[in-house]
Design a protein around this motif. Structure first.
Motif, PDB file in Angstrom:
ATOM      1  N   PRO A  41      -4.496   5.648  -7.510  1.00 44.12           N
ATOM      2  CA  PRO A  41      -5.783   5.890  -6.832  1.00 44.12           C
ATOM      3  C   PRO A  41      -5.876   5.032  -5.582  1.00 44.12           C
ATOM      4  O   PRO A  41      -5.461   3.863  -5.575  1.00 44.12           O
ATOM      5  N   LEU A  42      -6.382   5.609  -4.527  1.00 46.58           N
ATOM      6  CA  LEU A  42      -6.401   4.921  -3.231  1.00 46.58           C
ATOM      7  C   LEU A  42      -7.059   3.546  -3.282  1.00 46.58           C
ATOM      8  O   LEU A  42      -6.512   2.578  -2.759  1.00 46.58           O
ATOM      9  N   PRO A  43      -8.239   3.448  -3.893  1.00 41.70           N
ATOM     10  CA  PRO A  43      -8.854   2.110  -3.943  1.00 41.70           C
ATOM     11  C   PRO A  43      -7.943   1.084  -4.594  1.00 41.70           C
ATOM     12  O   PRO A  43      -7.886  -0.073  -4.162  1.00 41.70           O
ATOM     13  N   LEU A  44      -7.212   1.505  -5.619  1.00 47.00           N
ATOM     14  CA  LEU A  44      -6.325   0.588  -6.310  1.00 47.00           C
ATOM     15  C   LEU A  44      -5.180   0.153  -5.397  1.00 47.00           C
ATOM     16  O   LEU A  44      -4.818  -1.024  -5.344  1.00 47.00           O
ATOM     17  N   ALA A  45      -4.636   1.130  -4.680  1.00 50.04           N
ATOM     18  CA  ALA A  45      -3.519   0.805  -3.788  1.00 50.04           C
ATOM     19  C   ALA A  45      -3.949  -0.178  -2.711  1.00 50.04           C
ATOM     20  O   ALA A  45      -3.292  -1.182  -2.447  1.00 50.04           O
ATOM     21  N   ALA A  67       0.834  -1.203   0.000  1.00 50.16           N
ATOM     22  CA  ALA A  67       0.000   0.000   0.000  1.00 50.16           C
ATOM     23  C   ALA A  67       0.864   1.247   0.000  1.00 50.16           C
ATOM     24  O   ALA A  67       0.639   2.183  -0.774  1.00 50.16           O
ATOM     25  N   ALA A  68       1.873   1.239   0.874  1.00 48.16           N
ATOM     26  CA  ALA A  68       2.722   2.428   0.979  1.00 48.16           C
ATOM     27  C   ALA A  68       3.475   2.678  -0.317  1.00 48.16           C
ATOM     28  O   ALA A  68       3.623   3.816  -0.766  1.00 48.16           O
ATOM     29  N   GLN A  69       3.925   1.614  -0.896  1.00 45.98           N
ATOM     30  CA  GLN A  69       4.692   1.757  -2.131  1.00 45.98           C
ATOM     31  C   GLN A  69       3.829   2.353  -3.233  1.00 45.98           C
ATOM     32  O   GLN A  69       4.290   3.149  -4.044  1.00 45.98           O
ATOM     33  N   MET A  70       2.559   1.949  -3.243  1.00 50.09           N
ATOM     34  CA  MET A  70       1.702   2.433  -4.311  1.00 50.09           C
ATOM     35  C   MET A  70       1.178   3.836  -4.044  1.00 50.09           C
ATOM     36  O   MET A  70       0.893   4.582  -4.968  1.00 50.09           O
ATOM     37  N   ILE A  71       1.037   4.156  -2.762  1.00 50.87           N
ATOM     38  CA  ILE A  71       0.582   5.503  -2.444  1.00 50.87           C
ATOM     39  C   ILE A  71       1.740   6.472  -2.569  1.00 50.87           C
ATOM     40  O   ILE A  71       1.591   7.610  -2.991  1.00 50.87           O
ATOM     41  N   GLY A  72       2.862   5.969  -2.168  1.00 49.46           N
ATOM     42  CA  GLY A  72       4.055   6.792  -2.304  1.00 49.46           C
ATOM     43  C   GLY A  72       4.311   7.633  -1.074  1.00 49.46           C
ATOM     44  O   GLY A  72       3.390   8.100  -0.421  1.00 49.46           O
ATOM     45  N   GLY A  73       5.557   7.769  -0.737  1.00 52.27           N
ATOM     46  CA  GLY A  73       5.901   8.595   0.418  1.00 52.27           C
ATOM     47  C   GLY A  73       6.703   9.805  -0.020  1.00 52.27           C
ATOM     48  O   GLY A  73       7.274   9.828  -1.105  1.00 52.27           O
ATOM     49  N   ASP A  74       6.698  10.763   0.825  1.00 47.95           N
ATOM     50  CA  ASP A  74       7.447  11.964   0.526  1.00 47.95           C
ATOM     51  C   ASP A  74       8.554  12.067   1.548  1.00 47.95           C
ATOM     52  O   ASP A  74       8.284  12.114   2.740  1.00 47.95           O
ATOM     53  N   MET A  84       4.188   8.098   4.851  1.00 48.23           N
ATOM     54  CA  MET A  84       3.181   8.578   3.899  1.00 48.23           C
ATOM     55  C   MET A  84       2.569   9.881   4.346  1.00 48.23           C
ATOM     56  O   MET A  84       2.519  10.187   5.547  1.00 48.23           O
ATOM     57  N   TYR A  85       2.099  10.632   3.399  1.00 46.38           N
ATOM     58  CA  TYR A  85       1.490  11.916   3.740  1.00 46.38           C
ATOM     59  C   TYR A  85       0.131  12.106   3.115  1.00 46.38           C
ATOM     60  O   TYR A  85      -0.422  13.185   3.134  1.00 46.38           O
ATOM     61  N   TYR A  86      -0.387  11.059   2.564  1.00 44.11           N
ATOM     62  CA  TYR A  86      -1.641  11.181   1.836  1.00 44.11           C
ATOM     63  C   TYR A  86      -2.802  11.082   2.808  1.00 44.11           C
ATOM     64  O   TYR A  86      -3.144  10.006   3.294  1.00 44.11           O
ATOM     65  N   GLY A 100      -3.999  -8.993   5.686  1.00 48.63           N
ATOM     66  CA  GLY A 100      -3.791  -7.864   4.782  1.00 48.63           C
ATOM     67  C   GLY A 100      -4.555  -6.630   5.242  1.00 48.63           C
ATOM     68  O   GLY A 100      -4.020  -5.515   5.261  1.00 48.63           O
ATOM     69  N   ILE A 101      -5.815  -6.834   5.626  1.00 47.57           N
ATOM     70  CA  ILE A 101      -6.601  -5.701   6.117  1.00 47.57           C
ATOM     71  C   ILE A 101      -5.917  -5.104   7.348  1.00 47.57           C
ATOM     72  O   ILE A 101      -5.791  -3.880   7.489  1.00 47.57           O
ATOM     73  N   ALA A 102      -5.478  -5.998   8.228  1.00 45.97           N
ATOM     74  CA  ALA A 102      -4.795  -5.517   9.428  1.00 45.97           C
ATOM     75  C   ALA A 102      -3.552  -4.728   9.060  1.00 45.97           C
ATOM     76  O   ALA A 102      -3.265  -3.674   9.645  1.00 45.97           O
ATOM     77  N   GLY A 103      -2.833  -5.221   8.074  1.00 47.72           N
ATOM     78  CA  GLY A 103      -1.611  -4.543   7.653  1.00 47.72           C
ATOM     79  C   GLY A 103      -1.875  -3.154   7.106  1.00 47.72           C
ATOM     80  O   GLY A 103      -1.152  -2.203   7.410  1.00 47.72           O
ATOM     81  N   VAL A 104      -2.923  -3.045   6.281  1.00 48.53           N
ATOM     82  CA  VAL A 104      -3.285  -1.732   5.742  1.00 48.53           C
ATOM     83  C   VAL A 104      -3.684  -0.797   6.884  1.00 48.53           C
ATOM     84  O   VAL A 104      -3.300   0.380   6.911  1.00 48.53           O
ATOM     85  N   LEU A 105      -4.417  -1.341   7.838  1.00 56.07           N
ATOM     86  CA  LEU A 105      -4.837  -0.534   8.985  1.00 56.07           C
ATOM     87  C   LEU A 105      -3.639  -0.024   9.781  1.00 56.07           C
ATOM     88  O   LEU A 105      -3.563   1.142  10.150  1.00 56.07           O
ATOM     89  N   ILE A 106      -2.700  -0.926  10.018  1.00 52.67           N
ATOM     90  CA  ILE A 106      -1.510  -0.547  10.777  1.00 52.67           C
ATOM     91  C   ILE A 106      -0.754   0.557  10.053  1.00 52.67           C
ATOM     92  O   ILE A 106      -0.344   1.564  10.653  1.00 52.67           O
ATOM     93  N   ALA A 107      -0.597   0.361   8.738  1.00 54.43           N
ATOM     94  CA  ALA A 107       0.131   1.374   7.965  1.00 54.43           C
ATOM     95  C   ALA A 107      -0.606   2.706   8.013  1.00 54.43           C
ATOM     96  O   ALA A 107       0.000   3.783   8.060  1.00 54.43           O
ATOM     97  N   SER A 108      -1.929   2.635   8.006  1.00 59.92           N
ATOM     98  CA  SER A 108      -2.721   3.849   8.047  1.00 59.92           C
ATOM     99  C   SER A 108      -2.598   4.550   9.388  1.00 59.92           C
ATOM    100  O   SER A 108      -2.525   5.769   9.470  1.00 59.92           O
ATOM    101  N   GLU A 109      -2.557   3.766  10.460  1.00 60.47           N
ATOM    102  CA  GLU A 109      -2.452   4.342  11.807  1.00 60.47           C
ATOM    103  C   GLU A 109      -1.100   4.994  12.021  1.00 60.47           C
ATOM    104  O   GLU A 109      -0.983   6.098  12.546  1.00 60.47           O
TER     105      GLU A 109
END
Lengths: 349, 351, 508
Positions: free
Chosen positions: B109-113, B88-95, B165-167, B241-250
């Protein structure tokens, strides 16, 4: 001893085929490295394999025995980290004398092993959950001592750490020498002591071993205890190698240890395994890691992926061999002396 | 009276009781545990923390419930979570510049990531399921390989970096609020509901429970046991995977080394505390969720007591051991009169 | 018999399990240099008696004397030390260890320094095997040798530990004729050395070939014990089964009517599996109850498993409704319209954790797939329908199946198959362990189904049941089909067939 029938290969090869495969694999990889990189093909590079992996070698001995008996030890890396941390702390911060500190650490490792052994043998725990719990306890205890990184400053230890056994223009460390000694000792134990043979028997068929009157529980308990003890010994070699201690040491080492055993010929179903084979399992993994280092640009994580892949490959090969053997079921022939006289087959003897 | 007895026999009873006990303990001995503040329309407090921090664990517990119901185990969940977060992070991209806080845009696009992250995680689960049900590799070994190699794969995805990430829209999942409560709670409930519907409204739940209870009989009844096991692992991967996305988001970052670390023991503990047997068979998703809450509440309580964070690992391991021993002891007491030597059951996984 | 010749004496042995008296004052005497068969059908108490002798189970009453001395073996190790060795049907050795190690593990010869003396162990093992007339490479893994040889190794281990009594529990189940001959030759050698051998086997022919004396148990009771040459086959069988020939069975008791036309459902040529059951041709017709009869271990269940696809047959030609098919799995069989009630209800039939309703609709739901769930109301409807139809005693369809009695569990499994309306129903021991009332109910259901046009395969060790409701009976003995009976099928005819069919070619 002469074979009774014509075999497709000599007895020595047939009986030790897994070991020979492990040796062969190592040669292949070492050859590959030598072909790809200059300065790879040297005795020192080989010796470095022993030096860099001395702790894994020792720990893998314990893991091999645990796998032979049909279990698994996931705590190996964590126990090494904890013992290393405790030892470093005792030597550098508490300034304890060396021998008592080492004794204490050996006890710590053995205690972990005994905990696992007790849970598995007497409380019916599945080995993975017992040793997973042990892994967490060891890891947590490691951080409890300190969350920082501490260093070994004991001058005698440092001297031992940099000591070189020289021969033929190359050298190995004391840690590597210790590892080699351990391998020889435990190969002898596995082959020549009742305990060693009991481990194989219990791993082969626990129910049969029980009915044959073997001390199943004692053997299982001792095997896990031994694995913990060997993790502690491995931590000695580890300390000599890194001269420091931090909580993240040994992460993922349990996979390397199991992989080494399996590459060396151990079956995860139990009953089969060779400590000498594990040596080559470690050497093979070390060679891959060395090749990655020589390459320079690949991330070190590729080594872990390669290890996992090798493990998978060997498990699949083993399964294929087992399934094939079960299907063809061509049993070995024996010679019958003194064939049954026809007269005996009639009526009651 | 009968109805009460029937209620008491439900799987979830023990975990609800334990959770209540813990909360009761906190009422008396942990000041501030129950204090709630309302700031800018959001609730804050330890209770909210438990829900928020427990959310990734709850997802994993859902997945782990299915796997344990088959009599297997999945210790790769933490690593799969890391992989998902990394993707997810790789596709959203970090600054990497210091100008944090600005509304950066996403590379994809977020849904895609998020979709890619979840797909990757599910594929990991499919891989595990393939090894276990079709190649016959022991579940422990199969998931052990992914547990360690998975971290490496996650590292490769992030090229060894910790991607910050900063998105902003991505953070909603982990840090956003809706009607005063964290969004992740709603997502947990929604996913739990879907999982529940899948297991109860299709016949998958029945087939799974049947396979875990008695593999041979189920096969003789004409049901493809292998497929049921494989699906369970796929679900476990998806949940991780869902948990992983959540963790990355948090955390607003993808840390391949630390994301999801040590979650596997927590997940197994949550499922077992929820009343599910490691031998497989009947399962209770609700029980696992409560078990997860229990584990998280325990963790939070310990933090609040000022005990060093590292002790948590030790405490959890000790709890695992105690629960296992308690299981054994009860069994033995029950049958001590009739049978001399009975193999104990603690944490025994069916083959 | 003279006292010095008595090796083992077991008097008034009693063993009680919760709810059942497994052994009721059983006597057993074994002489030196004797091969003694212990015979009995299911539930006779043979294995219980042996477990008590070998220390695997404690006795609740009675005495055991070995060479005149009272003994109290508490564990298998105790028994071994006393001189009682057992070789079980499942070879209790470690296939991963070498032959020599299996013989000597736990008591390996040691070198002066302390390690194991492999050379000596290997040479001693060669000698041990030579005593059984076998020359082999003892350093090879046991698992590489055939089951017959593995058994010989087990015997060598037992004999080597100075045994006086050797118990052989079903030693010939996996052996072919030549291997059986080898085993018997070894047994006779051991007998000459003064060993007492207890031989447990279902193979009547073998019992008559090798045994000196025989003891018969039935339902936990001691029935008789005498030299084999004084016991005609018919008497042996009737003592084992408990049917007195003199009483005579009238086939008028049968419930099944005559079938005039025979429409084939299932037909198999050359149905067999090497090492399991000899090939035979089998036909099953609509509206017929085909019975499989024979003593325990004769091959009935094995044949049924081949028909249902649980085990794969060695190239059989199978036709269903005239069309050639391949049946290699239960799913195949179910698709072709078969259902199978297995012999072992607990491990292969009932799923104890699930409710009665879930057990009943399981196969039907399995056919529908994951996504086409049968609505709960309909499930309850189906379950209740069959509960009523088969008179299943359960407070509700939500009761856990594991809590039902054996008979009702059997009905649940039957219901499971009825929901998918199979054309052929295979019933393996459907009345075993069930009370008399339920037995009669199930038999009635079976016949009713047959009258409705279904093809039924009925396997039972209760010969009178088979005789009563089967239109045709296939008789099995010693893993092969030895006879087919039609028309006036009576218990007596079946027993005669078991006893005497093929006697002329006894020793091939």
């Amino acid at each position: 001893m002469k074979s009774l029938q014509k075999r497709r290969m000599p007895a020595f090869v047939y009986r030790n085929i897994t070991f020979l495969v492990a040796v062969f694999l190592f040669i292949v990889f070492f050859g590959l490295g030598s072909a790809l990189f200059t300065n790879f093909f040297s005795l020192q590079v080989f010796c470095n394999l022993l030096i860099d992996n001395s702790y894994l070698l020792i720990a893998a001995i314990g893991s091999t025995m645990v796998v032979i008996i049909g279990g698994i030890d996931l705590s190996v890396g964590a126990v090494i980290a904890f013992c290393n941390m405790a030892l470093t702390y005792m030597l550098s911060i508490m300034k304890m004398p060396i021998i008592p500190a080492i004794m204490i650490v050996l006890c710590i490792g053995s205690l972990f092993g005994m905990l696992h052994g007790w849970l598995v043998t007497f409380k019916g725990f599945q080995p993975f959950i017992a040793t997973l719990a042990g892994q967490f306890i060891a890891r947590g205890a490691c951080y409890l001592i300190t969350v920082d990184t501490i260093f070994v400053d004991n001058p005698l230890i440092v001297k031992i750490a940099i000591f070189k056994f020289r021969f033929f223009g190359s050298f190995i460390s004391i840690g590597a020498a210790l590892a080699l000694v351990m391998i020889i000792v435990f190969q002898i134990v596995a082959d020549n002591t009742q305990f060693g043979r009991n481990v194989y028997a219990v791993g082969g068929n626990e129910q049969s071993a029980n009915l044959m009157g073997l001390p199943v529980r004692r053997t299982k308990f001792l095997t896990y205890t031994l694995s913990g003890f060997l993790s502690a010994v491995a931590s000695l070699a580890f300390m000599l190698y890194v001269l420091s201690a931090t909580g993240t040491h040994g992460d993922g080492l349990h996979l390397d240890a199991v992989a080494s055993a399996v590459i060396g010929g151990a079956l995860t179903s139990g009953g089969v395994g060779l400590i000498a084979g594990t040596l080559f399992g470690v050497l093979t993994q070390g060679t891959i890691r060395t090749m990655i280092t020589f390459q320079g640009t690949l991330s070190s994580w590729w080594a872990k992926i390669a290890t996992a892949f090798l493990l998978l490959l060997f498990i699949l090969i083993q399964r294929a061999i087992v399934t094939n053997r079960e299907r063809s079921r061509v049993a070995k022939k024996v010679e019958v002396i003194d064939p049954v006289p026809a007269a005996e087959t009639q009526g009651v003897g | 009276m009968d109805k009460i007895k029937a209620l008491l026999r439900r799987k979830e009873v023990l975990s609800i009781a334990a959770l209540s006990l813990l909360l009761l303990f906190n009422v008396f001995f942990t000041p501030g545990f129950f204090s709630l503040e309302l700031k800018e329309g959001h609730f804050y407090g330890s209770l909210i923390d438990v829900l928020k921090r427990g959310a990734p664990l709850m997802f994993m517990a859902i997945g782990m419930t299915f796997v344990i119901a088959t009599g297997s185990t999945d210790i790769s969940v933490g690593s799969v979570a890391a992989i998902a977060g990394a993707v997810a992070a790789q596709m959203i991209g970090g600054d990497f510049s210091a100008t944090a806080g600005t509304a950066a845009s996403s590379l994809t696009p977020l849904p895609l990531a998020i979709g890619a992250a979840l797909l990757t995680a599910t594929l990991c689960g499919v891989w595990n399921g393939f090894l276990v049900s079709y190649l016959g590799v022991q579940a422990l070994i199969a998931t052990l390989m992914l547990q360690v190699a998975g971290r490496g794969i996650a590292q490769l995805v992030t090229r060894g970096n910790v991607i910050t990430m900063y998105y902003k829209p991505f953070f909603e999942f982990g840090t956003g609020y809706f009607l005063g409560l964290p969004i992740c709670i709603y997502v947990v409930l929604a996913v739990a509901l879907i999982a529940y519907l899948f297991s109860k409204k299709t016949s998958y739940g029945l087939f799974l429970e049947s396979s875990g209870s008695n593999r041979s009989s189920t096969r003789y009844a004409g049901i493809k046991v292998q497929t049921m096991i494989w699906i369970a692992f796929a679900i476990s991967g998806l949940m991780a995977g869902i948990a992983g996305v959540l963790i990355a988001s948090e955390v607003k970052a993808a840390d391949a080394n630390n994301a999801g670390l040590n979650y596997e023991l927590d997940a197994i503990l949550a499922v077992v505390l929820g009343g599910n047997s490691m031998k497989g068979g009947r399962f209770s998703l609700a029980g696992s969720l409560i078990g997860a809450l229990l584990v998280q509440a325990l963790t939070t309580t310990i933090y609040m007591k000022g005990v060093p964070a590292q002790t948590i690992l030790v405490v959890k391991a000790v709890v695992v051991i105690l629960v296992g021993i308690i299981q054994t002891t009860n069994y033995r007491k029950l049958l001590a009169r009739f049978v001399k030597k009975q193999p104990s059951e603690a944490f025994e996984v069916g083959k | 018999m003279p006292e010095e010749k008595v090796l083992l004496q077991m008097n008034n042995i009693v063993k009680i399990y919760p709810g059942v008296r497994a052994l009721n004052n059983v006597n057993f005497t074994l002489q030196k240099g004797e091969i003694h068969s212990l015979c009995g059908e299911n539930g006779a108490g043979k294995s219980t008696l042996i477990k008590i002798l070998t220390g695997a189970e404690p006795r609740d009453g009675g005495d055991i004397f070995l060479n005149g001395n009272p003994v109290f073996p508490k564990t298998p190790m105790d028994a071994q030390k006393l001189g009682v060795s057992t070789v079980y049907q499942e070879i209790n050795l470690c296939p991963n260890l070498s032959v020599a190690e299996n013989i000597f593990i736990g008591r390996q010869p040691r070198k002066k320094i302390g390690g194991i003396d492999w050379k000596k162990m290997n040479s001693l093992s060669e000698t041990a095997m030579a005593r059984l007339n076998i020359k082999m490479d003892v350093a090879d893994a046991l698992g590489e040798y055939s089951v017959a040889i593995q058994q010989m190794v087990a015997i060598a281990r037992a004999v080597d530990t100075n045994s006086k009594v050797l118990v052989l529990d079903e030693p010939t189940s996996s052996l072919d004729t030549k291997e059986v001959r080898q085993l018997f030759h070894a047994m006779r050698n051991l007998k000459k050395q003064g060993m007492g051998i207890i031989f447990i086997s279902h193979f009547i022919d073998q019992i008559y070939e090798i045994t000196d004396r025989v003891t018969i148990l039935r339902n936990g009771n001691y029935i008789d014990s005498r030299p084999i040459k004084d016991l005609p086959r018919m008497d042996l069988i009737s003592k084992m089964i408990g049917k007195d020939i003199a009483a005579g069975e009238s086939y008028k008791d049968r419930i099944d009517g005559e079938r005039t036309e025979k429409k084939k459902f299932y037909s198999a040529k050359n149905l067999g599996k090497r090492g399991v059951i000899s090939p035979s041709d089998i036909t099953i017709n609509y509206g017929e109850v085909l019975g499989f009869a024979g003593l325990l271990g004769c091959g009935r269940t094995e044949t049924a498993r081949l028909i249902f696809g649980i085990d794969r047959p060695d190239d059989a030609e199978i036709e269903i409704k005239g069309k050639k098919v391949k049946i290699n799995s239960p799913a195949d069989a179910i698709r072709q319209g078969m259902g199978f009630c297995p012999e072992d209800r607990k491990t292969d039939g009932i799923i104890a954790n699930l409710t009665v309703r879930e057990n009943i609709i399981l196969a039907l739901q399995g056919r529908e797939g994951i996504f086409k769930r049968i609505p709960l109301a309909r499930q309850v409807e189906i379950a209740n329908y069959y509960i009523k139809l088969l008179s299943i005693a359960t407070p509700s369809c939500e009761q856990l199946a594991g809590n039902l009695s054996g008979g009702n569990q059997q009905k649940v499994i039957l219901a499971r198959w009825l929901t998918i309306n199979p054309e052929l129903l295979l019933l393996d021991e459907p009345t075993r362990g069930i009370d008399v009332g339920a037995k009669a109910e199930i038999m009635n259901i079976v016949v009713r189904l047959s009258n409705e046009g279904k093809a039924i395969l009925f396997i039972s060790s209760e010969l009178d049941e088979v005789a009563r409701c089967s239109g045709r009976v296939l008789v099995f003995r010693d893993r092969s089909l030895i006879g087919e009976l039609e028309g006036e099928v009576s218990t007596r005819r079946i027993m005669e067939t078991i006893a005497y069919a093929g006697q002329e070619e006894a020793h091939g």
